[in-house]
Design a protein around this motif. Structure first.
Motif, mmCIF file in Angstrom:
data_model
loop_
_atom_site.group_PDB
_atom_site.id
_atom_site.type_symbol
_atom_site.label_atom_id
_atom_site.label_comp_id
_atom_site.label_asym_id
_atom_site.label_seq_id
_atom_site.Cartn_x
_atom_site.Cartn_y
_atom_site.Cartn_z
ATOM 1 N N SER A 70 0.846 -1.196 0.000
ATOM 2 C CA SER A 70 0.000 0.000 0.000
ATOM 3 C C SER A 70 0.882 1.246 0.000
ATOM 4 C CB SER A 70 -0.917 -0.001 1.219
ATOM 5 O OG SER A 70 -0.140 0.071 2.408
ATOM 6 N N LYS A 71 0.307 2.373 -0.284
ATOM 7 C CA LYS A 71 1.061 3.609 -0.441
ATOM 8 C C LYS A 71 1.792 3.999 0.849
ATOM 9 C CE LYS A 71 0.598 8.380 -2.041
ATOM 10 N NZ LYS A 71 -0.322 9.432 -2.519
ATOM 11 N N ASP A 72 1.186 3.771 1.987
ATOM 12 C CA ASP A 72 1.759 4.193 3.269
ATOM 13 C C ASP A 72 2.453 3.061 4.022
ATOM 14 O OD1 ASP A 72 0.796 6.787 2.876
ATOM 15 O OD2 ASP A 72 -1.167 6.254 3.708
ATOM 16 N N GLU A 73 2.481 1.864 3.434
ATOM 17 C CA GLU A 73 3.108 0.732 4.113
ATOM 18 C C GLU A 73 4.619 0.929 4.153
ATOM 19 O OE1 GLU A 73 2.917 -4.178 4.038
ATOM 20 O OE2 GLU A 73 1.752 -2.978 2.611
ATOM 21 N N LEU A 74 5.218 0.724 5.327
ATOM 22 C CA LEU A 74 6.648 0.976 5.506
ATOM 23 C C LEU A 74 7.480 -0.285 5.295
ATOM 24 C CD1 LEU A 74 6.574 3.261 8.695
ATOM 25 C CD2 LEU A 74 6.501 3.936 6.288
ATOM 26 N N VAL A 75 8.587 -0.114 4.582
ATOM 27 C CA VAL A 75 9.530 -1.219 4.334
ATOM 28 C C VAL A 75 10.953 -0.691 4.545
ATOM 29 C CG1 VAL A 75 8.063 -2.476 2.710
ATOM 30 C CG2 VAL A 75 9.599 -0.690 1.861
ATOM 31 N N ASN A 76 11.900 -1.601 4.534
ATOM 32 C CA ASN A 76 13.316 -1.223 4.587
ATOM 33 C C ASN A 76 13.915 -1.373 3.195
ATOM 34 O OD1 ASN A 76 13.179 -0.874 7.399
ATOM 35 N ND2 ASN A 76 13.575 -3.056 7.740
ATOM 36 N N ALA A 77 14.691 -0.383 2.756
ATOM 37 C CA ALA A 77 15.326 -0.423 1.434
ATOM 38 C C ALA A 77 16.834 -0.535 1.609
ATOM 39 C CB ALA A 77 14.972 0.822 0.635
ATOM 40 N N THR A 78 17.381 -1.688 1.229
ATOM 41 C CA THR A 78 18.823 -1.913 1.297
ATOM 42 C C THR A 78 19.379 -1.697 -0.106
ATOM 43 O OG1 THR A 78 18.429 -3.585 3.000
ATOM 44 C CG2 THR A 78 20.611 -3.540 1.979
ATOM 45 N N VAL A 79 20.312 -0.760 -0.244
ATOM 46 C CA VAL A 79 20.764 -0.314 -1.564
ATOM 47 C C VAL A 79 22.155 -0.846 -1.882
ATOM 48 C CG1 VAL A 79 21.296 1.712 -2.984
ATOM 49 C CG2 VAL A 79 19.360 1.764 -1.405
ATOM 50 N N VAL A 80 22.295 -1.364 -3.110
ATOM 51 C CA VAL A 80 23.600 -1.707 -3.677
ATOM 52 C C VAL A 80 23.944 -0.587 -4.651
ATOM 53 C CG1 VAL A 80 24.940 -3.397 -4.963
ATOM 54 C CG2 VAL A 80 23.069 -4.160 -3.481
ATOM 55 N N LEU A 81 25.106 0.046 -4.465
ATOM 56 C CA LEU A 81 25.477 1.209 -5.265
ATOM 57 C C LEU A 81 26.238 0.827 -6.530
ATOM 58 C CD1 LEU A 81 26.728 3.473 -2.340
ATOM 59 C CD2 LEU A 81 24.523 3.620 -3.500
ATOM 60 N N ASN A 82 26.165 1.690 -7.539
ATOM 61 C CA ASN A 82 26.925 1.485 -8.784
ATOM 62 C C ASN A 82 28.422 1.606 -8.527
ATOM 63 O OD1 ASN A 82 24.922 1.075 -10.886
ATOM 64 N ND2 ASN A 82 24.252 3.162 -10.465
ATOM 65 N N LYS A 83 28.816 2.683 -7.849
ATOM 66 C CA LYS A 83 30.218 2.921 -7.529
ATOM 67 C C LYS A 83 30.339 3.230 -6.041
ATOM 68 C CE LYS A 83 31.753 4.611 -12.051
ATOM 69 N NZ LYS A 83 32.364 5.739 -12.796
ATOM 70 N N VAL A 84 31.274 2.541 -5.413
ATOM 71 C CA VAL A 84 31.479 2.750 -3.978
ATOM 72 C C VAL A 84 32.635 3.718 -3.791
ATOM 73 C CG1 VAL A 84 31.995 1.637 -1.777
ATOM 74 C CG2 VAL A 84 30.659 0.420 -3.492
ATOM 75 N N LYS A 85 32.328 4.909 -3.302
ATOM 76 C CA LYS A 85 33.353 5.914 -3.043
ATOM 77 C C LYS A 85 32.998 6.685 -1.780
ATOM 78 C CE LYS A 85 31.133 8.436 -6.826
ATOM 79 N NZ LYS A 85 31.323 9.062 -8.130
ATOM 80 N N THR A 86 33.974 7.427 -1.264
ATOM 81 C CA THR A 86 33.821 8.087 0.033
ATOM 82 C C THR A 86 32.641 9.060 0.063
ATOM 83 O OG1 THR A 86 36.215 7.935 0.287
ATOM 84 C CG2 THR A 86 35.071 9.382 1.816
ATOM 85 N N SER A 87 32.298 9.631 -1.083
ATOM 86 C CA SER A 87 31.214 10.617 -1.128
ATOM 87 C C SER A 87 29.835 10.011 -0.862
ATOM 88 C CB SER A 87 31.198 11.313 -2.493
ATOM 89 O OG SER A 87 30.998 10.373 -3.532
ATOM 90 N N LEU A 88 29.756 8.666 -0.788
ATOM 91 C CA LEU A 88 28.445 8.019 -0.602
ATOM 92 C C LEU A 88 27.785 8.440 0.716
ATOM 93 C CD1 LEU A 88 28.219 5.343 1.528
ATOM 94 C CD2 LEU A 88 29.835 4.428 -0.106
ATOM 95 N N PHE A 89 28.587 8.737 1.742
ATOM 96 C CA PHE A 89 28.015 9.126 3.034
ATOM 97 C C PHE A 89 27.250 10.449 2.916
ATOM 98 C CE2 PHE A 89 31.867 6.629 4.171
ATOM 99 C CZ PHE A 89 31.227 5.579 4.805
ATOM 100 N N LYS A 90 27.875 11.428 2.286
ATOM 101 C CA LYS A 90 27.224 12.731 2.125
ATOM 102 C C LYS A 90 26.016 12.629 1.203
ATOM 103 C CE LYS A 90 31.266 15.643 3.048
ATOM 104 N NZ LYS A 90 32.200 16.652 2.495
ATOM 105 N N ARG A 91 26.157 11.833 0.121
ATOM 106 C CA ARG A 91 25.051 11.691 -0.837
ATOM 107 C C ARG A 91 23.856 11.005 -0.183
ATOM 108 N NH1 ARG A 91 25.727 12.796 -6.115
ATOM 109 N NH2 ARG A 91 23.960 11.449 -6.607
ATOM 110 N N ALA A 92 24.124 9.955 0.620
ATOM 111 C CA ALA A 92 23.033 9.235 1.281
ATOM 112 C C ALA A 92 22.323 10.131 2.304
ATOM 113 C CB ALA A 92 23.574 7.981 1.961
ATOM 114 N N GLU A 93 23.108 10.897 3.069
ATOM 115 C CA GLU A 93 22.509 11.797 4.060
ATOM 116 C C GLU A 93 21.703 12.909 3.392
ATOM 117 O OE1 GLU A 93 25.899 12.962 6.295
ATOM 118 O OE2 GLU A 93 26.160 10.974 7.202
ATOM 119 N N LYS A 94 22.224 13.392 2.256
ATOM 120 C CA LYS A 94 21.514 14.438 1.511
ATOM 121 C C LYS A 94 20.203 13.905 0.956
ATOM 122 C CE LYS A 94 22.286 17.840 -2.164
ATOM 123 N NZ LYS A 94 23.235 18.319 -3.209
ATOM 124 N N LEU A 95 20.231 12.655 0.422
ATOM 125 C CA LEU A 95 19.022 12.020 -0.120
ATOM 126 C C LEU A 95 18.000 11.796 0.986
ATOM 127 C CD1 LEU A 95 17.627 10.590 -2.556
ATOM 128 C CD2 LEU A 95 18.757 8.488 -1.813
#
Length: 859
Positions: free
Chosen positions: A228-253
Motif C-alpha cells: 500500500s502507499k503508506d506501508e513501511l519497508v526497509n530499502a537496502t541499496v547496492v550502489l553502482n560505484k562505492v566511493k567516500t562521497s556516498l556518506f554525504k550523498r546518502a545523508e543528503k538524499l
C-alpha cells in the motif's frame, strides 16, 4: 641506434655475469613492488568477498520508508539495486526443544534479497508469493512438530514487548529472550495478526542470525506490487560505484526525502577503502604513504647498488670511450641506456615473478586460513590495472633515480683516471689516516682493514648504505606489524570468549562439571562479579586521562578522586591458570586480602574519534586500595576493607570487559571475596572457549532441565579474529619478503665489492700477509661495517617508527615504545650477515693465483 648505444649493448653481452647480477637485482626489486601491491589488493578482495559471503552485499540501508521515498531512492543515479525487506514479527514455535528460542522470526524479501543476501537453500525452492515461506533447518532439528515441505501452517504473528518499563518498543533479534529471576519468560507477543503460510523449502541457518536470538529464521516473499502507499519497508541499496562521497550523498538524499534512519554497511565499506571517520582515513593514507616510501627506498637501494657497481666495473670502458671522443652527455646517456635496456628486460619478468610468487604463497596460506579460521573464501591473486601500473611506474622511477647518480659519475670520469682505474682509490695521507688506538687494540690487521675501507670509500659507503637501508626496512616493517596488530586489538570489543552462561553456585556444580568435560571445550573461566564498589584514589595516582578533564578538580574530595571498582572473583582452577599466565603467585592470592589489579585500559573515545590505551591507575605492587560499598539506605559509602596489590597487568581474564577512565578492575580469589564479606550473591558466570562453539551450545541445551541463559558470541567475534589472523599472515609475510630482499642486497653488494678487490688482496699476500692475518683483516672489516651501519641505521629507523606511530595516532592513542627485541635481532643479524658474506666472498678470492690476480686489470 647510435654507436655509443651499440657499444653499450655489446658490453652488456660481453660481461654476462655483471649484466645478469644487475638484471636479477632489478627483477627482485620489481617483484617486491608487484608482490606488495598484489598482497594489498588481494587481501582487501578476500575480506570483501568473505564479508559478502557472511553478511550479503549491500552498502546503504534506509529504514521505514514509504512508496514515495522508495521511488526517490530508485531514481537516484548512484543506485544499482534496491533490496526490499520487512520484519513481519514473531510467532510461537510449537514444541520448541530450546527454551531460549521459543519463537519463529518471519522476515520478507523481494527477489533481489534472495540474490544479495547469503540465503542457502537446503531443499525445495525459494518463496515466490507472500503466502509461501522457507524455514531454517534448525527448526526441523529443534521442534517436536514434524514440519515438511508442502505443509500449510497458521501463525499468530506479533511484536515482542518486554515487561520492563526501561525497554521501550518492539524488540528485534539482537535482544535475547527476556526472563525474570526465576527463569520465567518476562515478555509477550502483542499486536498479533493471523497469517497462513505454505512451506516450500528449507534453508541453512542464516549467518546473520545471532546465536542468542530468540527466534528461528523464517523467510517469505515481499511483493512490491501489493504494498500500500503508506506501508513501511526497509530499502537496502547496492550502489553502482562505492566511493567516500556516498556518506554525504546518502545523508543528503535522506534529508531531502525526510527519511529518518540511514545505516551503512561499515563492515564491507572499509574493504573498499571507504571510511567515514576523518581520523581513520588520515591514518590509512599516512600509513600507505610511509610504507610506499619505505618500499621505494629499499628498491632504490637494491637497484642503485647494482648500477653503481656496474659503473665502477665499466669505468675503464667509459674512459676508453672518452679517449676516442665520447662527450660527457654520451657517457651519461650510455648509463641511462643501460638502465633502459635492463628495465625493458627486468620489469616484465619482475611483474610475472611477483604475481607467480604470490600465487604459490597463496596456495599455502589458503590451507592455513581456511583450516584454522573456517574462512569460506580463498585468497586469489587479484590483479588490477591500477596496482600493475603503480608497480611499473614506481619501478621506472626507481630505475631512473638509481641510474642518475652513477650516470653523473660516469660523465665526469676523465680518460686517464678511468684507464688507470684511480677514481675509487684515495691515497692522500689525510684520507687513509687511522687512529693508533685501533692498531694497539686490534692489531696491524685491523688497521690495514680500516685503511682499505677508507681507500675504497665509495664501495665502503655503498655497502654501509645497503646495511642501513636493510636495518630501516626490517625495523620499520616489524614496528608497523606490531602496531597494526595492537591497533586492531584496541578496536575490538573485548569479547575473549565464545560462550557465556549464568550458573548458580552449589545447585549447578554438576552441570558445570558436565560442560567442562565436553571434548570441544578448550578453556574456561568461572567468575563471580561484584559491582557497586568504590574507592577514593589519591589525585597523583589517577590516570592521566582523568586529570585532563574539566570536571576532575570538581569531583575531588580531600585530594582524592572517587573510582568505581569492578571486583571479579575466580574459582580456584581459573585463578591458578590466570596467575600462571601472568607470573603471579597463586598462593599469595589465596592468603590474606591480596588481588591482581588491571592497570591498563583500552576504550573508544567518542569525542576524539580515537581508540585509546592508557593507564587505569598509577600504583605499585604492595600498595593498598580502600574499598567502599554503597549504602543506599543512608545514601553514603560504607568502608569495607583494604586490599593489597599483589600483581599488576594489562591482561584481562576471560569474560571481563575492561574498565574505562575513572574505574578499576580487580581480580581476587573466592576466599578473598568471602573475607571481604560478599557472600550474598549466589550466581556465577561461566565463560567458555570451544573448538566448535555452536555444537557446544547445542550439547548444553540438550542437557535435561537446562533453562539457563546462554549467549554465544563466537560468530560476532569470528570476523574480527579472521581479520587479525589474515593481517598477521600478510604483515609477517611482508617481513619475510623484506628480510630476504635485504639479505640478497647485502650479499650482492659485499660479494661484488670483494671481487673488485682481487688485485688489492693479491698485493697484500705478495708482501707477506698470512692466511690467518687475512682472515683477521676480513673479520675486523665486518665489524667496522656493522658498527657504522648500526650508528646510522638505528637512529634513522627510530625516526621511521615514530612517523608510523604518529600516523596511527590519528585514530589510536597509546604510548610510543621501541621494539627492543627486534632491535636485538637486527644487531645480531647485521654482524652475522656481514660476517658470513665477507667470509664467503673472501673464500672465493683465496683460491685466486697471486700472479694472475696482479696481472688482472678489470673484472
Amino acid at each position: 641506434m647510435n654507436i655509443v648505444n651499440k657499444l653499450t649493448i655489446r658490453h652488456l653481452r660481453k660481461n654476462k655475469r655483471r649484466t645478469l647480477v644487475t638484471i636479477i637485482g632489478v627483477i627482485i626489486s620489481v617483484a617486491m613492488l608487484t608482490a606488495v601491491a598484489t598482497i594489498g589488493v588481494s587481501f582487501m578482495d578476500l575480506m570483501k568477498r568473505q564479508t559478502i559471503a557472511d553478511e550479503g552485499e549491500w552498502h546503504v540501508l534506509y529504514k521505514d520508508i514509504d512508496q514515495n521515498q522508495l521511488q526517490a531512492i530508485k531514481k537516484d543515479e548512484d543506485t544499482k539495486k534496491v533490496v526490499l525487506s520487512k520484519d513481519l514479527g514473531y510467532a510461537i514455535l510449537k514444541g520448541s526443544k530450546n527454551a531460549n528460542k521459543p519463537y519463529l522470526y518471519i522476515k520478507e524479501y523481494n527477489q533481489y534479497g534472495f540474490e544479495q543476501f547469503p540465503i542457502e537453500l537446503s531443499s525445495g525452492r525459494l518463496p515466490q508469493t507472500e503466502s509461501e515461506i522457507v524455514i531454517s533447518d534448525e527448526i526441523i532439528n529443534n521442534a517436536k512438530v514434524d514440519y515438511r515441505i508442502g505443509d500449510i501452517i497458521t501463525l499468530d504473528v506479533g511484536n515482542r514487548i518486554a515487561n520492563d518499563p526501561e525497554i521501550h518498543g518492539p524488540m528485534d533479534q539482537t535482544f535475547s529472550l527476556m526472563t525474570n529471576e526465576k527463569g520465567e519468560i518476562n515478555e509477550e507477543l502483542k499486536d498479533s495478526s493471523t497469517k497462513e503460510f505454505t512451506i516450500v523449502g528449507t534453508i541453512k541457518r542464516p549467518t546473520w542470525e545471532v546465536p542468542w536470538a530468540p527466534g528461528y529464521t523464517v523467510i517469505s516473499y515481499l511483493d512490491e506490487g501489493l504494498l500500500s502507499k503508506d506501508e513501511l519497508v526497509n530499502a537496502t541499496v547496492v550502489l553502482n560505484k562505492v566511493k567516500t562521497s556516498l556518506f554525504k550523498r546518502a545523508e543528503k538524499l535522506a534529508e531531502k526525502n525526510q527519511i529518518g534512519k540511514v545505516e551503512y554497511n561499515y563492515n564491507l565499506l572499509r574493504y573498499y577503502g571507504v571510511i567515514k571517520s576523518e581520523g581513520m582515513r588520515t591514518t590509512l593514507y599516512s600509513l600507505s604513504a610511509i610504507i610506499m616510501v619505505i618500499i621505494i627506498i629499499g628498491s632504490v637501494s637494491l637497484i642503485y647498488n647494482a648500477f653503481a657497481i656496474s659503473v665502477a666495473e665499466r669505468s675503464r670502458h667509459l674512459g676508453m670511450l672518452s679517449s676516442v671522443g665520447a662527450t660527457k652527455k654520451q657517457k651519461q646517456n650510455s648509463v641511462f641506456f643501460e638502465g633502459f635496456v635492463i628495465g625493458l628486460i627486468s620489469i616484465p619478468i619482475g611483474i610475472v615473478s611477483g604475481l607467480g610468487g604470490m600465487g604459490v604463497t597463496f596456495l599455502f596460506i589458503n590451507t592455513i586460513i581456511q583450516g584454522a579460521l573456517g574462512v569460506s573464501e580463498k585468497l586469489k591473486v587479484t590483479v588490477t590495472p591500477g596496482s600493475i601500473l603503480v608497480a611499473i611506474l614506481v619501478s621506472i622511477i626507481t630505475i631512473f633515480i638509481s641510474t642518475y647518480i652513477p650516470a653523473r659519475r660516469a660523465s665526469k670520469i676523465s680518460a686517464i683516471d678511468a684507464i688507470r682505474q684511480s677514481t675509487d682509490v684515495k691515497l692522500t695521507r689525510k684520507a687513509v689516516k687511522t687512529s693508533n688506538f685501533v692498531r694497539k687494540l686490534f692489531g696491524i690487521e685491523a688497521e690495514i682493514g680500516l685503511k682499505n675501507l677508507k681507500r675504497n670509500k665509495r664501495r665502503y659507503q655503498a655497502t654501509v648504505f645497503s646495511l642501513v637501508i636493510s636495518i630501516m626496512l626490517f625495523l620499520s616493517v616489524a614496528f608497523f606489524t606490531a602496531n597494526l596488530k595492537k591497533s586492531l586489538s584496541l578496536s575490538q570489543d573485548g569479547q575473549n570468549y565464545d560462550i557465556m552462561m549464568e550458573v548458580e553456585k552449589g545447585r549447578d556444580d554438576q552441570l558445570v562439571k558436565s560442560i567442562l568435560s565436553m571434548d570441544e571445550v578448550t578453556k574456561y573461566n568461572l567468575m563471580s562479579p561484584q559491582y557497586g564498589l568504590t574507592s577514593m584514589i589519591d589525585k597523583d595516582a589517577t590516570t592521566d586521562v582523568l586529570r585532563k578533564t574539566e570536571s576532575f578538580n570538581d569531583q575531588l574530595v580531600d585530594g582524592k578522586f572517587p573510582y568505581y571498582i569492578n571486583l571479579y572473583s575466580l574459582d580456584d582452577e581459573s585463578l591458578k591458570t590466570y596467575a600462571r599466565e601472568l607470573g603471579a603467585d597463586y598462593n599469595e592470592l589465596q592468603n590474606g586480602l591480596n588481588a591482581i589489579v588491571i592497570d591498563q585500559i583500552k576504550y573508544e573515545d567518542g569525542d576524539a574519534g580515537k581508540y585509546v590505551e592508557a593507564k587505569a591507575i598509577h600504583t605499585k605492587v604492595g600498595e593498598k586500595i580502600d574499598l567502599y560499598s554503597n549504602d543506599e539506605e543512608h545514601e553514603k559509602h560504607q568502608y569495607v576493607d583494604k586490599i593489597q596489590v599483589a600483581a599488576l597487568t594489562g591482561k584481562l581474564p576471560m569474560g571481563a570487559y575492561g574498565a574505562y577512565p575513572g574505574s578499576l578492575d580487580i581480580i581476587v580469589s573466592e576466599s578473598t571475596l568471602e573475607k571481604l564479606g560478599f557472600v550474598g550473591d549466589n550466581y556465577r558466570m561461566l565463560y567458555l572457549n570451544s573448538t566448535d562453539p555452536l555444537k557446544t551450545q547445542q550439547k548444553i541445551e540438550e542437557i535435561e532441565d537446562v533453562r539457563h541463559y546462554i549467549r554465544n558470541v563466537y560468530q560476532s567475534r569470528q570476523q574480527d579474529e579472521q581479520m587479525v589472523m589474515i593481517m598477521s599472515v600478510f604483515t609477517y609475510g611482508f617481513i619475510v619478503l623484506i628480510t630476504a630482499i635485504s639479505i640478497a642486497n647485502i650479499l650482492n653488494t659485499i660479494s661484488t665489492s670483494i671481487s673488485l678487490r682481487k688485485r688489492e688482496f693479491a698485493m697484500l699476500k705478495s708482501v707477506g700477509m698470512t692466511p690467518k692475518g687475512f682472515n683477521k683483516m676480513i673479520n675486523y672489516e665486518s665489524i667496522f661495517y656493522g658498527i657504522k651501519a648500526l650508528i646510522y641505521g638505528l637512529p634513522l629507523s627510530v625516526v621511521c617508527m615514530f612517523l608510523i606511530y604518529k600516523a596511527l595516532a590519528n585514530s589510536f592513542s597509546y604510548s610510543f615504545t621501541l621494539p627492543w627485541l627486534s632491535i636485538c635481532y637486527v644487531v645480531v643479524a647485521v654482524f652475522l650477515i656481514v660476517g658470513t658474506s665477507m667470509l664467503y666472498s673472501s673464500a672465493k678470492v683465496k683460491k685466486e693465483n697471486i700472479i694472475d690476480a696482479l696481472k688482472q686489470e678489470s673484472i
